[in-house]
Design a protein around this motif. Structure first.
Motif, PDB file in Angstrom:
ATOM      1  N   GLY A   1       0.849  -1.178   0.000  1.00 28.69           N
ATOM      2  CA  GLY A   1       0.000   0.000   0.000  1.00 28.69           C
ATOM      3  C   GLY A   1       0.882   1.224   0.000  1.00 28.69           C
ATOM      4  O   GLY A   1       2.067   1.144   0.326  1.00 28.69           O
ATOM      5  N   LEU A   2       0.322   2.333  -0.377  1.00 25.24           N
ATOM      6  CA  LEU A   2       1.007   3.610  -0.184  1.00 25.24           C
ATOM      7  C   LEU A   2       0.597   4.116   1.184  1.00 25.24           C
ATOM      8  O   LEU A   2      -0.573   4.401   1.424  1.00 25.24           O
ATOM      9  N   ASP A   3       1.566   4.220   2.087  1.00 26.93           N
ATOM     10  CA  ASP A   3       1.302   4.723   3.433  1.00 26.93           C
ATOM     11  C   ASP A   3       1.883   6.126   3.533  1.00 26.93           C
ATOM     12  O   ASP A   3       2.804   6.492   2.787  1.00 26.93           O
ATOM     13  N   ARG A   4       1.387   6.890   4.465  1.00 30.30           N
ATOM     14  CA  ARG A   4       1.767   8.304   4.524  1.00 30.30           C
ATOM     15  C   ARG A   4       3.228   8.483   4.940  1.00 30.30           C
ATOM     16  O   ARG A   4       3.788   7.704   5.690  1.00 30.30           O
ATOM     17  N   GLY A   5       3.815   9.549   4.400  1.00 30.70           N
ATOM     18  CA  GLY A   5       5.185   9.913   4.716  1.00 30.70           C
ATOM     19  C   GLY A   5       6.181   9.469   3.661  1.00 30.70           C
ATOM     20  O   GLY A   5       5.996   8.445   3.007  1.00 30.70           O
ATOM     21  N   GLY A   6       7.213  10.259   3.484  1.00 26.50           N
ATOM     22  CA  GLY A   6       8.299   9.899   2.577  1.00 26.50           C
ATOM     23  C   GLY A   6       7.958  10.133   1.119  1.00 26.50           C
ATOM     24  O   GLY A   6       7.195  11.028   0.766  1.00 26.50           O
ATOM     25  N   SER A   7       8.540   9.301   0.261  1.00 23.05           N
ATOM     26  CA  SER A   7       8.289   9.387  -1.174  1.00 23.05           C
ATOM     27  C   SER A   7       8.350   7.985  -1.751  1.00 23.05           C
ATOM     28  O   SER A   7       8.795   7.041  -1.098  1.00 23.05           O
ATOM     29  N   CYS A   8       7.891   7.847  -2.979  1.00 24.41           N
ATOM     30  CA  CYS A   8       7.818   6.532  -3.611  1.00 24.41           C
ATOM     31  C   CYS A   8       8.164   6.652  -5.090  1.00 24.41           C
ATOM     32  O   CYS A   8       7.609   7.502  -5.788  1.00 24.41           O
TER      33      CYS A   8
ATOM     34  N   GLN B   1     -10.267  -1.849  -5.130  1.00 23.49           N
ATOM     35  CA  GLN B   1     -11.167  -1.490  -4.042  1.00 23.49           C
ATOM     36  C   GLN B   1     -12.169  -2.592  -3.707  1.00 23.49           C
ATOM     37  O   GLN B   1     -13.237  -2.322  -3.166  1.00 23.49           O
ATOM     38  N   VAL B   2     -11.781  -3.831  -3.946  1.00 25.99           N
ATOM     39  CA  VAL B   2     -12.686  -4.955  -3.712  1.00 25.99           C
ATOM     40  C   VAL B   2     -13.101  -5.051  -2.248  1.00 25.99           C
ATOM     41  O   VAL B   2     -14.224  -5.429  -1.940  1.00 25.99           O
ATOM     42  N   THR B   3     -12.230  -4.658  -1.315  1.00 28.09           N
ATOM     43  CA  THR B   3     -12.592  -4.649   0.112  1.00 28.09           C
ATOM     44  C   THR B   3     -12.518  -3.241   0.697  1.00 28.09           C
ATOM     45  O   THR B   3     -12.580  -3.082   1.920  1.00 28.09           O
ATOM     46  N   ALA B   4     -12.362  -2.239  -0.142  1.00 24.40           N
ATOM     47  CA  ALA B   4     -12.347  -0.829   0.257  1.00 24.40           C
ATOM     48  C   ALA B   4     -11.200  -0.475   1.202  1.00 24.40           C
ATOM     49  O   ALA B   4     -11.286   0.488   1.955  1.00 24.40           O
ATOM     50  N   VAL B   5     -10.090  -1.222   1.128  1.00 25.67           N
ATOM     51  CA  VAL B   5      -8.930  -0.905   1.972  1.00 25.67           C
ATOM     52  C   VAL B   5      -8.098   0.234   1.380  1.00 25.67           C
ATOM     53  O   VAL B   5      -7.319   0.864   2.077  1.00 25.67           O
ATOM     54  N   TYR B   6      -8.289   0.532   0.099  1.00 26.22           N
ATOM     55  CA  TYR B   6      -7.565   1.617  -0.557  1.00 26.22           C
ATOM     56  C   TYR B   6      -8.489   2.795  -0.824  1.00 26.22           C
ATOM     57  O   TYR B   6      -9.669   2.613  -1.131  1.00 26.22           O
ATOM     58  N   LEU B   7      -7.913   3.976  -0.758  1.00 26.14           N
ATOM     59  CA  LEU B   7      -8.611   5.208  -1.097  1.00 26.14           C
ATOM     60  C   LEU B   7      -8.072   5.709  -2.435  1.00 26.14           C
ATOM     61  O   LEU B   7      -6.855   5.779  -2.626  1.00 26.14           O
ATOM     62  N   GLU B   8      -8.961   6.040  -3.332  1.00 28.18           N
ATOM     63  CA  GLU B   8      -8.556   6.553  -4.639  1.00 28.18           C
ATOM     64  C   GLU B   8      -8.169   8.016  -4.482  1.00 28.18           C
ATOM     65  O   GLU B   8      -8.938   8.812  -3.949  1.00 28.18           O
ATOM     66  N   ARG B   9      -6.969   8.351  -4.946  1.00 21.90           N
ATOM     67  CA  ARG B   9      -6.469   9.721  -4.817  1.00 21.90           C
ATOM     68  C   ARG B   9      -5.806  10.172  -6.109  1.00 21.90           C
ATOM     69  O   ARG B   9      -5.339   9.365  -6.898  1.00 21.90           O
ATOM     70  N   ARG B  10      -5.784  11.491  -6.291  1.00 26.62           N
ATOM     71  CA  ARG B  10      -4.964  12.095  -7.345  1.00 26.62           C
ATOM     72  C   ARG B  10      -3.754  12.695  -6.675  1.00 26.62           C
ATOM     73  O   ARG B  10      -3.876  13.393  -5.673  1.00 26.62           O
TER      74      ARG B  10
ATOM     75  N   VAL C   1      -4.128   4.713  -2.118  1.00 26.21           N
ATOM     76  CA  VAL C   1      -3.410   4.780  -0.847  1.00 26.21           C
ATOM     77  C   VAL C   1      -4.182   3.982   0.196  1.00 26.21           C
ATOM     78  O   VAL C   1      -5.400   3.826   0.107  1.00 26.21           O
ATOM     79  N   VAL C   2      -3.460   3.481   1.185  1.00 23.38           N
ATOM     80  CA  VAL C   2      -4.100   2.650   2.194  1.00 23.38           C
ATOM     81  C   VAL C   2      -4.954   3.515   3.124  1.00 23.38           C
ATOM     82  O   VAL C   2      -4.595   4.642   3.458  1.00 23.38           O
ATOM     83  N   ASP C   3      -6.091   2.964   3.508  1.00 23.11           N
ATOM     84  CA  ASP C   3      -6.960   3.596   4.495  1.00 23.11           C
ATOM     85  C   ASP C   3      -6.531   3.070   5.862  1.00 23.11           C
ATOM     86  O   ASP C   3      -6.783   1.924   6.215  1.00 23.11           O
ATOM     87  N   ARG C   4      -5.856   3.911   6.640  1.00 27.50           N
ATOM     88  CA  ARG C   4      -5.331   3.489   7.944  1.00 27.50           C
ATOM     89  C   ARG C   4      -6.433   3.112   8.931  1.00 27.50           C
ATOM     90  O   ARG C   4      -6.155   2.437   9.918  1.00 27.50           O
TER      91      ARG C   4
END
Length: 195
Positions: A63-70, A94-103, A120-123
């Motif tokens: 997942g993409l978690d907050r902080g840093g860069s990728c 988003q099959v289980t809605a654990v990710y948030l769609e972002r731009r 990005v991951v929904d914490r």
């Protein structure tokens, strides 16, 4: 987020991939470029209940978690394929809605700046694993099998692609090395990983 909010009417769509999307995008694209985003980092922080595990025996996916860069890969999708691509990505990611769609703002390797869709991951989601130690990560990955296959295969394929595009990820490198030594050595590997 509506498809219209993702890309303007008649505009090409950029998609940023940091895990399996890098090596298995599954949608038509006209351009593929190395890219970097800021504000998020790649992390094996999502319990997989569908693609690489089950609720009873979860795997771990990125997942993409907050902080840093990728550093990852950005794909340019033609405007006429944008709506279909977004529908495909939502069904996949988003099959289980654990990710948030972002731009997000992405800087391509050639210097261009683009806005790209990513996930990005929904914490707050129950599948958010957070930061696990290496031994627990290895244990969970070894047990994971889901609709898209074995969890170790996902980790090794993603790591191999990162090496191919020149991205260093020490955590995935250690994990891939342990997996390459084989599941029979998992207990010994877990001890070495934690050392």
């Amino acid at each position: 987020m509506a498809a219209g909010a993702i890309g303007g009417e008649g505009e090409d769509l950029w998609v940023f991939g940091y895990g399996s999307l890098m090596w298995r995008p599954g949608f038509p694209h006209r351009e593929r470029r190395l890219a970097r985003i800021a504000g998020y980092h790649r992390s094996l922080c999502v319990y997989s209940h569908v693609h690489r595990g089950t609720p009873e025996r979860p795997g771990l996916v990125l997942g993409l978690d907050r902080g840093g860069s990728c550093r990852g890969v950005a794909f340019r999708v033609a405007a006429q394929d944008a709506a279909e691509t977004i529908a495909y990505l939502r069904a996949r990611e988003q099959v289980t809605a654990v990710y948030l769609e972002r731009r997000v703002d992405a800087r391509l390797a050639d210097g261009r700046a683009v806005r790209a869709v990513t996930y990005v991951v929904d914490r707050a989601h129950l599948q958010y694993a957070g930061r696990l130690d290496d031994a627990e990560t290895l244990r969970i990955v070894l047990q994971g099998v889901g609709q898209s296959g074995r969890n170790p295969d996902y980790v090794v394929s993603t790591y191999a692609h990162l090496v191919e595009i020149g991205v260093s990820d020490p955590h995935l490198a250690r994990l891939a090395a342990a997996l390459a030594r084989g599941a029979d050595a998992s207990a010994a590997d877990a001890g070495r990983l934690s050392a």
